[in-house]
Design an enzyme around this catalytic site. Structure first.
Site, PDB file in Angstrom:
ATOM      1  N   HIS A  74     -23.249 -37.394  18.844  1.00 44.65           N
ATOM      2  CA  HIS A  74     -22.998 -36.262  19.733  1.00 44.65           C
ATOM      3  C   HIS A  74     -22.784 -35.011  18.893  1.00 44.65           C
ATOM      4  O   HIS A  74     -22.888 -35.050  17.671  1.00 44.65           O
ATOM      5  CB  HIS A  74     -21.848 -36.551  20.691  1.00 44.65           C
ATOM      6  N   HIS A  89     -20.290 -35.168  15.820  1.00 48.34           N
ATOM      7  CA  HIS A  89     -20.863 -35.739  14.595  1.00 48.34           C
ATOM      8  C   HIS A  89     -21.809 -34.729  13.939  1.00 48.34           C
ATOM      9  O   HIS A  89     -21.864 -34.596  12.726  1.00 48.34           O
ATOM     10  CB  HIS A  89     -21.717 -36.988  14.894  1.00 48.34           C
ATOM     11  N   CYS A  94      -3.646 -50.262  20.267  1.00 55.98           N
ATOM     12  CA  CYS A  94      -4.622 -49.659  21.187  1.00 55.98           C
ATOM     13  C   CYS A  94      -6.008 -50.127  20.778  1.00 55.98           C
ATOM     14  O   CYS A  94      -6.441 -49.890  19.655  1.00 55.98           O
ATOM     15  CB  CYS A  94      -4.557 -48.138  21.160  1.00 55.98           C
ATOM     16  N   CYS A 154      -8.427 -47.164  19.875  1.00 54.84           N
ATOM     17  CA  CYS A 154      -8.219 -46.585  18.541  1.00 54.84           C
ATOM     18  C   CYS A 154      -8.412 -47.621  17.446  1.00 54.84           C
ATOM     19  O   CYS A 154      -8.587 -47.275  16.293  1.00 54.84           O
ATOM     20  CB  CYS A 154      -6.811 -46.024  18.393  1.00 54.84           C
ATOM     21  N   CYS A 168      -1.643 -44.575  25.319  1.00 55.50           N
ATOM     22  CA  CYS A 168      -2.276 -43.932  24.166  1.00 55.50           C
ATOM     23  C   CYS A 168      -2.777 -42.561  24.612  1.00 55.50           C
ATOM     24  O   CYS A 168      -3.539 -42.472  25.579  1.00 55.50           O
ATOM     25  CB  CYS A 168      -3.458 -44.771  23.663  1.00 55.50           C
ATOM     26  N   HIS A 186      -6.665 -42.421  24.739  1.00 54.21           N
ATOM     27  CA  HIS A 186      -7.444 -43.298  25.623  1.00 54.21           C
ATOM     28  C   HIS A 186      -6.829 -43.467  27.000  1.00 54.21           C
ATOM     29  O   HIS A 186      -7.459 -44.034  27.891  1.00 54.21           O
ATOM     30  CB  HIS A 186      -7.642 -44.668  24.952  1.00 54.21           C
ATOM     31  N   LYS A 211     -12.260 -30.707  26.358  1.00 51.43           N
ATOM     32  CA  LYS A 211     -12.898 -31.577  25.391  1.00 51.43           C
ATOM     33  C   LYS A 211     -14.158 -32.170  26.020  1.00 51.43           C
ATOM     34  O   LYS A 211     -14.184 -32.431  27.215  1.00 51.43           O
ATOM     35  CB  LYS A 211     -11.928 -32.698  24.994  1.00 51.43           C
ATOM     36  N   LYS A 266     -17.926 -38.042  28.253  1.00 48.57           N
ATOM     37  CA  LYS A 266     -18.949 -38.603  29.140  1.00 48.57           C
ATOM     38  C   LYS A 266     -18.503 -38.555  30.585  1.00 48.57           C
ATOM     39  O   LYS A 266     -19.298 -38.284  31.474  1.00 48.57           O
ATOM     40  CB  LYS A 266     -19.233 -40.047  28.736  1.00 48.57           C
TER      41      LYS A 266
HETATM   42 ZN   LIG Z   1      -6.154 -45.131  21.714  1.00 51.12          ZN
END
Ligand SMILES: [Zn+2]
Length: 472
Positions: A18, A21, A126, A129, A143, A146, A295, A298
């Site tokens: 994406h 990167h 998590c 992560c 988290c 997430h 941010k 998707k």
């Molecule tokens: Zn996480």
């Protein structure tokens, strides 16, 4: 010969490439190309991080072997970087056998030294992560990255004696022997060391199959971060031997986004100390791209893929738009409208138009010019200073200021109304020289377009070439 080694992180294959990167990778490419152009011996490494429970799960949902799945995603990264004209010297995949052997050899050494020991770990894990979370990192028990509740896991594991390196690393970070940039990020890490400090971390998992087996206890696999970090060494051909730096070691700079700063400023350099290897000279943390302050994700459907950028603007323009969008160490807002506006202003009506106007007048008047590349020493120095301090946007602004004043000078003098060819030449010669200087400095950002302009303006007869950037 001065050496310059630069890395991006190995990108996790849970996702296709994406724009995040792409940002890191193009920035590394610009720096590698620049340092190469001034005569340094450069090595630029990127790659993919392919182990871990996430990948195993993801592959299972697609009914693929994890390796097959990783092959597909790694191929996408390789293709995307080729399309973006990224000139990396190596692409390291953490499933590469040479990497795996080196990781095992290195961990065995750390174990023999007493830096890795059998223990019991209890903590909040998590899955997203692939990291244990401290209680204080959780937000309402979730988290923060997430928004899922980590699992309480208690298991036998091998720990890395991270705490042993607290004092030494803090000293090195404070003294910029491991320089963390921008300064704000260094301060964050110093405060982390001073307030929370380093505690030992689990370096193995018992219930993750898709990983590198711990060589002395095959019922465990290596924690993904410990595996991934060593890519920076194995990508240079390192075989896992402690105390033996491969050629190009240590990195002049390692680029990354802020979500992986903490592990790169704690576990990673501690592993190097344990392995008796020099630390990277610098790590630079860039910001995130935001879309209207949010941010990219998707679920929000606001993702910008590198393929779409290339399709719409072409490779060089896509590279330019990414690198000029915002100051490198800060978050910045992007979006299609912003990209369109900037494309038209800076490239179609800016650089492209100036090149067309000047070359057209030169062709009409059949003027022969003697131009020199990089004749503007002041510009070269200012540009170099900006670039080597990671101020990509400022380096580009310097070039665009030059071109803007060239454009204004041309509009003001109106040589197309003149007849005296000597007078016309006196006007066009410095303008052509400015264009050539700018094009030459633009090379790390826009390798193909820059080469075209250089060819055009160093030819015996300068001709109006093709349109460089069609308006959108
Ligand atoms: Zn996480």
């Amino acid at each position: 010969m001065k050496k310059f080694y630069i890395t991006t992180p190995v990108y996790y294959v849970n996702d296709v490439p994406h724009i995040g990167h792409t940002y890191t990778t193009v920035a590394a490419d610009v720096l590698a190309r620049w340092h190469g152009s001034i005569g340094e011996e450069t090595f630029f490494l990127t790659g993919t991080d392919e182990h871990g429970a996430n990948i195993e799960t993801k592959a299972k949902t697609l009914k693929l072997e994890p390796k097959k799945y990783a092959d597909q995603i790694a191929a996408k990264f390789i293709k995307t970087w080729q399309e973006l004209n990224i000139a990396n010297n190596n692409f390291l995949r953490t499933t590469n056998q040479v990497h795996i052997k080196a990781v095992q050899k290195a961990l065995r050494y750390m174990h023999d030294q007493g830096d890795i020991y059998l223990s019991k770990y209890q903590g909040w894990y998590c899955r997203g992560c692939e990291q244990y979370k401290n209680e204080r990192d959780l937000v309402n028990g979730l988290c923060p990255d997430h928004l899922t509740r980590p699992e309480k896991i208690s298991e036998e594991c091998y720990n890395f004696k991270l705490s042993r390196y607290q004092a030494e690393l803090l000293k090195k970070i404070k003294k910029d022997e491991l320089e963390i940039l921008p300064l704000k990020r260094k301060n964050e890490m110093v405060s982390f060391y001073e307030k929370e400090g380093l505690t030992d971390v689990s370096f193995s998992r018992k219930n993750v199959n898709w990983g590198i087996p711990i060589p002395w206890d095959k019922s465990h696999t290596v924690y993904v971060w410990a595996d991934a970090f060593l890519n920076y060494l194995t990508g240079l051909g390192w075989d896992g031997s402690a105390g033996q730096s491969p050629k190009f070691w240590p990195p002049a700079v390692q680029l990354m986004s802020k979500d992986i700063l903490r592990v790169h400023a704690t576990i990673w350099p501690a592993m190097l100390l344990s392995l008796k290897l020099p630390l990277p000279k610098k790590i630079f943390i860039h910001g995130y791209f935001l879309i209207n302050g949010q941010k990219m994700s998707k679920t929000l459907g606001n993702v910008i893929a590198p393929d779409d950028l290339i399709k719409k603007y072409g490779v060089d323009a896509a590279r330019y738009l990414i690198m000029s969008a915002t100051a490198f160490g800060h978050d910045g807002d992007i979006g299609w409208e912003k990209f369109n506006d900037k494309y038209n202003a800076d490239l179609a009506n800016g650089l492209g138009n100036l090149v067309a106007r000047v070359s057209n007048l030169l062709e009409k008047n059949k003027l022969a010019l003697k131009l020199k590349i990089n004749s503007d020493k002041k510009l070269v120095k200012a540009y170099k200073d900006s670039l080597e301090n990671f101020k990509f946007d400022e380096a580009l602004k310097l070039l665009w200021q030059k071109m803007r004043s060239a454009d204004e000078f041309l509009s003001h003098k109106k040589p197309w109304k003149m007849l005296d060819s000597k007078k016309i030449k006196n006007i066009l010669q410095p303008l052509a020289q400015d264009i050539l200087n700018a094009a030459s400095l633009l090379k790390p950002f826009m390798p193909t377009v820059s080469e075209k302009i250089i060819k055009q303006f160093t030819a015996k007869e300068i001709k109006k070439g093709e349109v460089l950037f069609p308006r959108i």
